[in-house]
Scaffold this motif. Sequence first.
Motif, PDB file in Angstrom:
ATOM      1  N   ALA A   1      66.986 -82.153 -51.788  1.00 34.33           N
ATOM      2  CA  ALA A   1      67.045 -83.398 -52.559  1.00 34.33           C
ATOM      3  C   ALA A   1      65.680 -83.775 -53.128  1.00 34.33           C
ATOM      4  O   ALA A   1      65.594 -84.432 -54.174  1.00 34.33           O
ATOM      5  N   LEU A   2      64.610 -83.350 -52.465  1.00 33.92           N
ATOM      6  CA  LEU A   2      63.258 -83.607 -52.957  1.00 33.92           C
ATOM      7  C   LEU A   2      62.892 -82.683 -54.118  1.00 33.92           C
ATOM      8  O   LEU A   2      61.828 -82.821 -54.718  1.00 33.92           O
ATOM      9  N   GLY A   3      63.782 -81.741 -54.416  1.00 37.63           N
ATOM     10  CA  GLY A   3      63.508 -80.789 -55.480  1.00 37.63           C
ATOM     11  C   GLY A   3      62.685 -79.599 -55.037  1.00 37.63           C
ATOM     12  O   GLY A   3      62.163 -78.852 -55.867  1.00 37.63           O
ATOM     13  N   GLU A   4      62.586 -79.409 -53.710  1.00 37.57           N
ATOM     14  CA  GLU A   4      61.791 -78.319 -53.160  1.00 37.57           C
ATOM     15  C   GLU A   4      62.686 -77.140 -52.775  1.00 37.57           C
ATOM     16  O   GLU A   4      63.882 -77.299 -52.533  1.00 37.57           O
ATOM     17  N   ARG A   5      62.085 -75.974 -52.706  1.00 36.50           N
ATOM     18  CA  ARG A   5      62.822 -74.793 -52.288  1.00 36.50           C
ATOM     19  C   ARG A   5      62.996 -74.807 -50.775  1.00 36.50           C
ATOM     20  O   ARG A   5      62.045 -75.101 -50.030  1.00 36.50           O
ATOM     21  N   ALA A   6      64.175 -74.486 -50.307  1.00 32.02           N
ATOM     22  CA  ALA A   6      64.471 -74.430 -48.878  1.00 32.02           C
ATOM     23  C   ALA A   6      65.018 -73.042 -48.564  1.00 32.02           C
ATOM     24  O   ALA A   6      66.122 -72.705 -48.978  1.00 32.02           O
ATOM     25  N   LEU A   7      64.247 -72.243 -47.855  1.00 32.49           N
ATOM     26  CA  LEU A   7      64.624 -70.872 -47.536  1.00 32.49           C
ATOM     27  C   LEU A   7      65.297 -70.816 -46.168  1.00 32.49           C
ATOM     28  O   LEU A   7      64.947 -71.578 -45.269  1.00 32.49           O
ATOM     29  N   VAL A   8      66.237 -69.903 -46.009  1.00 34.86           N
ATOM     30  CA  VAL A   8      66.963 -69.740 -44.746  1.00 34.86           C
ATOM     31  C   VAL A   8      66.887 -68.283 -44.310  1.00 34.86           C
ATOM     32  O   VAL A   8      67.130 -67.375 -45.106  1.00 34.86           O
ATOM     33  N   ILE A   9      66.519 -68.063 -43.052  1.00 32.76           N
ATOM     34  CA  ILE A   9      66.542 -66.722 -42.471  1.00 32.76           C
ATOM     35  C   ILE A   9      67.309 -66.779 -41.157  1.00 32.76           C
ATOM     36  O   ILE A   9      67.312 -67.791 -40.466  1.00 32.76           O
ATOM     37  N   ASP A  10      67.962 -65.670 -40.834  1.00 35.08           N
ATOM     38  CA  ASP A  10      68.802 -65.612 -39.640  1.00 35.08           C
ATOM     39  C   ASP A  10      68.124 -64.758 -38.576  1.00 35.08           C
ATOM     40  O   ASP A  10      67.667 -63.646 -38.856  1.00 35.08           O
ATOM     41  N   ALA A  11      68.063 -65.282 -37.365  1.00 36.87           N
ATOM     42  CA  ALA A  11      67.430 -64.558 -36.265  1.00 36.87           C
ATOM     43  C   ALA A  11      68.077 -63.195 -36.040  1.00 36.87           C
ATOM     44  O   ALA A  11      67.392 -62.219 -35.709  1.00 36.87           O
ATOM     45  N   SER A  12      69.384 -63.100 -36.229  1.00 35.87           N
ATOM     46  CA  SER A  12      70.065 -61.818 -36.037  1.00 35.87           C
ATOM     47  C   SER A  12      69.608 -60.791 -37.060  1.00 35.87           C
ATOM     48  O   SER A  12      69.480 -59.596 -36.747  1.00 35.87           O
ATOM     49  N   ASP A  13      69.356 -61.231 -38.295  1.00 36.32           N
ATOM     50  CA  ASP A  13      68.852 -60.318 -39.325  1.00 36.32           C
ATOM     51  C   ASP A  13      67.463 -59.812 -38.967  1.00 36.32           C
ATOM     52  O   ASP A  13      67.128 -58.649 -39.199  1.00 36.32           O
ATOM     53  N   ILE A  14      66.633 -60.692 -38.409  1.00 37.97           N
ATOM     54  CA  ILE A  14      65.281 -60.279 -38.022  1.00 37.97           C
ATOM     55  C   ILE A  14      65.348 -59.227 -36.922  1.00 37.97           C
ATOM     56  O   ILE A  14      64.636 -58.216 -36.964  1.00 37.97           O
ATOM     57  N   ARG A  15      66.205 -59.439 -35.944  1.00 37.00           N
ATOM     58  CA  ARG A  15      66.321 -58.478 -34.852  1.00 37.00           C
ATOM     59  C   ARG A  15      66.908 -57.152 -35.340  1.00 37.00           C
ATOM     60  O   ARG A  15      66.538 -56.092 -34.841  1.00 37.00           O
ATOM     61  N   MET A  16      67.801 -57.209 -36.300  1.00 33.10           N
ATOM     62  CA  MET A  16      68.419 -55.991 -36.829  1.00 33.10           C
ATOM     63  C   MET A  16      67.451 -55.203 -37.701  1.00 33.10           C
ATOM     64  O   MET A  16      67.423 -53.971 -37.682  1.00 33.10           O
ATOM     65  N   ASN A  17      66.621 -55.911 -38.470  1.00 30.08           N
ATOM     66  CA  ASN A  17      65.715 -55.260 -39.416  1.00 30.08           C
ATOM     67  C   ASN A  17      64.445 -56.096 -39.542  1.00 30.08           C
ATOM     68  O   ASN A  17      64.268 -56.819 -40.528  1.00 30.08           O
ATOM     69  N   PRO A  18      63.550 -56.021 -38.542  1.00 27.51           N
ATOM     70  CA  PRO A  18      62.363 -56.878 -38.574  1.00 27.51           C
ATOM     71  C   PRO A  18      61.527 -56.717 -39.829  1.00 27.51           C
ATOM     72  O   PRO A  18      61.156 -57.711 -40.464  1.00 27.51           O
ATOM     73  N   GLU A  19      61.213 -55.492 -40.203  1.00 25.94           N
ATOM     74  CA  GLU A  19      60.340 -55.308 -41.360  1.00 25.94           C
ATOM     75  C   GLU A  19      61.017 -55.767 -42.643  1.00 25.94           C
ATOM     76  O   GLU A  19      60.400 -56.472 -43.459  1.00 25.94           O
ATOM     77  N   GLY A  20      62.269 -55.408 -42.846  1.00 21.49           N
ATOM     78  CA  GLY A  20      62.964 -55.825 -44.063  1.00 21.49           C
ATOM     79  C   GLY A  20      63.080 -57.329 -44.169  1.00 21.49           C
ATOM     80  O   GLY A  20      62.863 -57.916 -45.242  1.00 21.49           O
ATOM     81  N   SER A  21      63.392 -57.975 -43.045  1.00 24.58           N
ATOM     82  CA  SER A  21      63.547 -59.430 -43.041  1.00 24.58           C
ATOM     83  C   SER A  21      62.223 -60.129 -43.323  1.00 24.58           C
ATOM     84  O   SER A  21      62.153 -61.067 -44.126  1.00 24.58           O
ATOM     85  N   LEU A  22      61.162 -59.683 -42.656  1.00 26.71           N
ATOM     86  CA  LEU A  22      59.874 -60.337 -42.810  1.00 26.71           C
ATOM     87  C   LEU A  22      59.253 -60.034 -44.167  1.00 26.71           C
ATOM     88  O   LEU A  22      58.569 -60.889 -44.745  1.00 26.71           O
TER      89      LEU A  22
END
Length: 237
Positions: free
Chosen positions: A138-159
């Motif tokens: 609502a402030l007009g800012e970007r809000a990014l979402v990452i999933d912990a399961s994705d990080i555990r599945m593919n740490p380098e790709g996720s990060l």
Amino acid sequence: MKIAMWSGPRNLSTALMYSFANRSDMRVVDEPFYASYLAQTGLSHPMRDEVIASQNVDAEAVIEELIGGDPSIHHYQKHMTQHMLPTIARNWLTEVKNVFLIRHPARVLASWANKHDTPSLADIGFKQQLEIFEHVVALGERALVIDASDIRMNPEGSLRALCSSIDLEWDRAMLSWDTGPKPFDGVWAAHWYDAVHRSSGFAKVEKDMPQLRGDLASVNEKALPLYERLAAHKLPI
């Protein structure tokens, strides 16, 4: 660059903080609103007195510290969404890059049950996380979402995807860290961080979804739609 990482408890949040802290160009802060949250709510948490003594309980002063400092140094802020009480100002969120770390509530609840009694929906921060996400949008800012399961599945790709999205150069140092306590750990680490202190990198892919019963299943039922609304926005890996 100032990165505000918004998470609930038992969400891989400490491991992700260690990941960013292992960069030579990054300073981190661990749950800066925790003492303020305990002081305002009166809740009885493990090590409550120690937490309150270790941090500033004045939320406005905490905010000034978070948005101040040397602009040439990257700053990573690990935040628990349940700590952001309605009394705490949020206009400062335009001064940081906001990222939302999510995890399936069944996994959060199963992990929580190993340390505590059954939590309420408010304790695990899903509702507050969605509210903060929607406020940032609502402030007009970007809000990014990452999933912990994705990080555990593919740490380098996720990060790598996360770093690219916030215009931060990729650093392979984020994939591992030394075992043991860290000087930037909150004082509560003695109670909560035993598993991550034994780690030197992200844990392996998670097993089958936990089967919850009773009160845990009831909280999961309430949290799941909130998680799914945030998951619809997560970064592709």
